[in-house]
Design a protein around this motif. Sequence first.
Motif, PDB file in Angstrom:
ATOM      1  N   GLN A   1       0.835  -1.204   0.000  1.00 23.43           N
ATOM      2  CA  GLN A   1       0.000   0.000   0.000  1.00 23.43           C
ATOM      3  C   GLN A   1       0.875   1.263   0.000  1.00 23.43           C
ATOM      4  O   GLN A   1       0.609   2.215  -0.729  1.00 23.43           O
ATOM      5  N   PHE A   2       1.920   1.233   0.816  1.00 23.99           N
ATOM      6  CA  PHE A   2       2.830   2.367   0.916  1.00 23.99           C
ATOM      7  C   PHE A   2       3.553   2.601  -0.423  1.00 23.99           C
ATOM      8  O   PHE A   2       3.662   3.735  -0.898  1.00 23.99           O
ATOM      9  N   LEU A   3       4.011   1.510  -1.064  1.00 22.74           N
ATOM     10  CA  LEU A   3       4.704   1.635  -2.349  1.00 22.74           C
ATOM     11  C   LEU A   3       3.755   2.171  -3.420  1.00 22.74           C
ATOM     12  O   LEU A   3       4.152   2.961  -4.284  1.00 22.74           O
ATOM     13  N   ARG A   4       2.479   1.768  -3.353  1.00 23.11           N
ATOM     14  CA  ARG A   4       1.484   2.311  -4.294  1.00 23.11           C
ATOM     15  C   ARG A   4       1.260   3.803  -4.073  1.00 23.11           C
ATOM     16  O   ARG A   4       1.042   4.557  -5.017  1.00 23.11           O
ATOM     17  N   GLN A   5       1.299   4.211  -2.797  1.00 25.38           N
ATOM     18  CA  GLN A   5       1.153   5.652  -2.499  1.00 25.38           C
ATOM     19  C   GLN A   5       2.324   6.446  -3.088  1.00 25.38           C
ATOM     20  O   GLN A   5       2.136   7.546  -3.607  1.00 25.38           O
ATOM     21  N   ILE A   6       3.530   5.881  -2.995  1.00 28.69           N
ATOM     22  CA  ILE A   6       4.691   6.540  -3.609  1.00 28.69           C
ATOM     23  C   ILE A   6       4.470   6.621  -5.112  1.00 28.69           C
ATOM     24  O   ILE A   6       4.601   7.685  -5.720  1.00 28.69           O
ATOM     25  N   ARG A   7       4.106   5.480  -5.702  1.00 30.94           N
ATOM     26  CA  ARG A   7       3.913   5.402  -7.154  1.00 30.94           C
ATOM     27  C   ARG A   7       2.885   6.430  -7.648  1.00 30.94           C
ATOM     28  O   ARG A   7       3.066   7.037  -8.708  1.00 30.94           O
ATOM     29  N   ALA A   8       1.840   6.633  -6.846  1.00 28.08           N
ATOM     30  CA  ALA A   8       0.767   7.552  -7.248  1.00 28.08           C
ATOM     31  C   ALA A   8       1.267   8.997  -7.342  1.00 28.08           C
ATOM     32  O   ALA A   8       0.674   9.814  -8.042  1.00 28.08           O
ATOM     33  N   LEU A   9       2.373   9.304  -6.661  1.00 23.37           N
ATOM     34  CA  LEU A   9       2.913  10.665  -6.701  1.00 23.37           C
ATOM     35  C   LEU A   9       3.933  10.845  -7.828  1.00 23.37           C
ATOM     36  O   LEU A   9       4.415  11.946  -8.071  1.00 23.37           O
TER      37      LEU A   9
ATOM     38  N   LYS B   1       3.566  -5.419  -8.882  1.00 20.78           N
ATOM     39  CA  LYS B   1       2.283  -5.298  -8.171  1.00 20.78           C
ATOM     40  C   LYS B   1       1.964  -3.869  -7.758  1.00 20.78           C
ATOM     41  O   LYS B   1       0.808  -3.528  -7.526  1.00 20.78           O
ATOM     42  N   THR B   2       3.001  -3.046  -7.608  1.00 20.62           N
ATOM     43  CA  THR B   2       2.772  -1.694  -7.095  1.00 20.62           C
ATOM     44  C   THR B   2       2.970  -0.626  -8.168  1.00 20.62           C
ATOM     45  O   THR B   2       3.020   0.557  -7.865  1.00 20.62           O
ATOM     46  N   GLY B   3       3.095  -1.058  -9.414  1.00 20.67           N
ATOM     47  CA  GLY B   3       3.106  -0.099 -10.522  1.00 20.67           C
ATOM     48  C   GLY B   3       4.482   0.335 -11.001  1.00 20.67           C
ATOM     49  O   GLY B   3       4.612   1.323 -11.719  1.00 20.67           O
ATOM     50  N   PHE B   4       5.519  -0.417 -10.625  1.00 20.68           N
ATOM     51  CA  PHE B   4       6.882  -0.089 -11.056  1.00 20.68           C
ATOM     52  C   PHE B   4       7.436  -1.204 -11.947  1.00 20.68           C
ATOM     53  O   PHE B   4       6.889  -2.305 -12.012  1.00 20.68           O
ATOM     54  N   LEU B   5       8.587  -0.913 -12.576  1.00 19.06           N
ATOM     55  CA  LEU B   5       9.335  -1.943 -13.286  1.00 19.06           C
ATOM     56  C   LEU B   5      10.719  -2.034 -12.662  1.00 19.06           C
ATOM     57  O   LEU B   5      11.438  -1.025 -12.586  1.00 19.06           O
TER      58      LEU B   5
END
Length: 323
Positions: free
Chosen positions: A173-181, A297-301
């Motif tokens: 969840q935290f990594l997704r929050q980073i990704r969203a920014l 899973k969190t939107g990164f490569l």
Amino acid sequence: MLSQALETQAAQEFASDVRRDLSKTPQRELHSKYLYDAVGTALFEVITLLPEYGLTRADDRLIKANAAEIVGRLPAPPIVAELGSGSGRKTRWILEALARRAYVLYYPIDVSASALHACRNELGTIDSVHIVEIEGAYIDGLAEVTKRRSGEPLLVLFLGSTIGNFERGPAEQFLRQIRALLVPGDALLLGTDLVKPLSQILPAYDDPIGVTAAFNLNLLARINRELGGDFDPRRFRHQARYNQLEQRVEIHLRSQVSQTVRIPAVDFEFTMRAGETIWTESSHKFVLDEIPELARKTGFLSVGQWVDTAWPFAENLWLVESP
Ligand code: AVJ
């Protein structure tokens, strides 16, 4: 600078978290972020010097040896934001490598003003690096950085396996929050401690001279100092367990006797049985292959992993891809 109102808010949050988490059944808890007051931060710095605790040295070795290659994989010279500036020691290698190519704007983000001071002392003299401290929580601070930027890519540093403090769900969840920014072209450099033999892991979290024990017991002393509690830290013992199923070290404080504790600031009193524990921290360990999967899973490569073999640890470079 933190305003008076915010300081009061932080104190109130500490008080209400302590009351709530010490009331949990069947396992009492305290949140690990509260281990890091001025005393706890200083004790953690000592932990990083212990021969048994190889994590910080592995992180530093990896970044020092591979900084040029890591920054060489970025699409363009970025501005840099670091979540939890710490002492800033290993960040030096990244900033120096970047400053060879271009002027660098560096935003250390930390809730602790003393950590930000230490960071400026350590990194303030590097040529071509301009430091702008952000005092605040990680995601709030990162949002502030992304608000201020104008077009240049952003490299986010999250080093030292601080991600290991999160349970697996909240970590995602935290990594997704980073990704969203972030936007395409941005990157995250993530430090992760790896699964390793118990003979190596347990002494790292239960060292023979008791620095980690003092680090852990300090949380009780902090509650006494800041909330007027009457914990007797001498009647607790530090305990480190390895949870194989969850792949993590769990740090506890074990009550040596049956005892009643009072915390007047939150009008709270509770009794612990002999042998009952308070769970104060988790330190999750990773296997190398699950990290690129976590990126996906969190939107990164995941575009690179650098591994230390003496103390299994990995630096992971993740990119935000263009659609
Ligand atoms: C700062 C969270 C990476 O989990 O190894 C060290 C904290 N606690 N010894 C870790 C810690 C006890 C540390 N992190």
